[in-house]
Scaffold this motif. Structure first.
Motif, short mmCIF file in Angstrom:
data_model
loop_
_atom_site.label_atom_id
_atom_site.label_comp_id
_atom_site.label_asym_id
_atom_site.label_seq_id
_atom_site.Cartn_x
_atom_site.Cartn_y
_atom_site.Cartn_z
N UNK A 68 0.84 -1.20 0.00
CA UNK A 68 0.00 0.00 0.00
C UNK A 68 0.87 1.25 0.00
N UNK A 69 1.93 1.24 0.80
CA UNK A 69 2.82 2.41 0.87
C UNK A 69 3.53 2.64 -0.46
N UNK A 70 3.98 1.58 -1.10
CA UNK A 70 4.64 1.71 -2.40
C UNK A 70 3.68 2.27 -3.44
N UNK A 71 2.46 1.77 -3.45
CA UNK A 71 1.45 2.26 -4.40
C UNK A 71 1.16 3.74 -4.14
N UNK A 72 1.01 4.10 -2.87
CA UNK A 72 0.76 5.51 -2.53
C UNK A 72 1.91 6.37 -3.03
N UNK A 73 3.13 5.95 -2.74
CA UNK A 73 4.29 6.77 -3.11
C UNK A 73 4.47 6.88 -4.62
N UNK A 74 4.24 5.80 -5.34
CA UNK A 74 4.45 5.85 -6.80
C UNK A 74 3.29 6.52 -7.53
N UNK A 75 2.08 6.08 -7.27
CA UNK A 75 0.92 6.59 -8.00
C UNK A 75 0.63 8.05 -7.64
N UNK A 76 0.57 8.34 -6.36
CA UNK A 76 0.25 9.70 -5.94
C UNK A 76 1.31 10.69 -6.39
N UNK A 77 2.58 10.29 -6.36
CA UNK A 77 3.62 11.22 -6.79
C UNK A 77 3.51 11.52 -8.28
N UNK A 78 3.16 10.54 -9.09
CA UNK A 78 2.98 10.80 -10.52
C UNK A 78 1.80 11.73 -10.78
N UNK A 79 0.71 11.52 -10.06
CA UNK A 79 -0.46 12.38 -10.21
C UNK A 79 -0.16 13.80 -9.73
N UNK A 80 0.58 13.92 -8.62
CA UNK A 80 0.92 15.24 -8.11
C UNK A 80 1.83 15.98 -9.09
N UNK A 81 2.81 15.27 -9.65
CA UNK A 81 3.72 15.92 -10.61
C UNK A 81 2.96 16.40 -11.85
N UNK A 82 1.97 15.62 -12.30
CA UNK A 82 1.18 16.02 -13.47
C UNK A 82 0.15 17.09 -13.10
N UNK A 83 -0.12 17.25 -11.83
CA UNK A 83 -1.14 18.21 -11.42
C UNK A 83 -2.53 17.70 -11.73
N UNK A 84 -2.73 16.40 -11.62
CA UNK A 84 -4.04 15.79 -11.90
C UNK A 84 -4.63 15.28 -10.60
N UNK A 85 -5.82 15.76 -10.26
CA UNK A 85 -6.48 15.43 -8.99
C UNK A 85 -5.54 15.72 -7.81
N UNK A 86 -4.88 16.84 -7.87
CA UNK A 86 -3.80 17.15 -6.94
C UNK A 86 -4.26 17.13 -5.49
N UNK A 87 -5.33 17.82 -5.19
CA UNK A 87 -5.76 17.90 -3.79
C UNK A 87 -6.23 16.55 -3.27
N UNK A 88 -6.75 15.71 -4.13
CA UNK A 88 -7.15 14.35 -3.72
C UNK A 88 -5.92 13.49 -3.54
N UNK A 89 -4.96 13.60 -4.46
CA UNK A 89 -3.76 12.77 -4.42
C UNK A 89 -2.78 13.16 -3.32
N UNK A 90 -2.97 14.32 -2.73
CA UNK A 90 -2.12 14.74 -1.61
C UNK A 90 -2.56 14.04 -0.33
#
Length: 166
Positions: A68-90
């Motif tokens: 779960x931690x690996x998925x959070x770190x990989x997926x959320x970081x990609x979404x945050x970098x793209x600025x897609x669903x940023x406030x949700x992905x934070x």
């Protein structure tokens, strides 16, 4: 006293008066994403040795918590970098950093106020501060969120004033 040369005045005005908030938000998102993704990659590479020693969280076993931690770190970081669903992905990494800080302080032997700046106890707190900042200010205009918002507003024949300050 003589007045400052015109070029020096212009330089001063440009360096103090102008604000590059959207570019700053882009930089912060990219920096945060790169910093977070490198933790996920490290854990992924060391998965076989970490799966039994990773702390179990929220009733999950160690291996599931690590996944779960690996998925959070990989997926959320990609979404945050793209600025897609940023406030949700934070939010998922924000919660993960709260849990990480709990385990850092829970396992620390000694007085918590004696933590040195070089020890890892401060790392989750720094991440929390950046996540909270992005949660408050949003992704900025150089993001997928902004362009999708523009698309939705224009498709509904609304004005861009609906966005206010993004």
């Amino acid at each position: 006293m003589k007045s400052l040369p015109r070029q020096l005045k212009q330089f001063y005005i440009r360096t103090t008066g102008y604000s590059y908030t959207n570019l700053g938000r882009l930089f912060l998102r990219l920096f945060l994403g790169i910093m977070l993704i490198q933790f996920g990659v490290r854990q992924l590479v060391r998965f076989l040795e970490l799966r039994y020693v990773f702390p179990p969280v929220f009733g999950m076993d160690s291996e599931t918590s690590l996944i779960v931690m690996i998925v959070i770190e990989l997926v959320c970081s990609l979404f945050i970098m793209a600025g897609f669903l940023t406030r949700v992905m934070v939010m998922p990494p924000f919660v993960a950093m709260i849990v990480a800080e709990y385990y850092q302080l829970h396992d620390y032997v000694g007085e918590v106020y004696m933590l040195d700046w070089q020890q890892q106890g401060y790392l989750p707190i720094m991440f929390l501060g950046i996540f909270f900042f992005l949660l408050l200010v949003g992704p900025g205009k150089i993001s997928c969120d902004y362009f999708l918002s523009l698309h939705f507003i224009h498709s509904d024949n609304q004005s861009e004033s609906e966005l206010e300050e993004v």
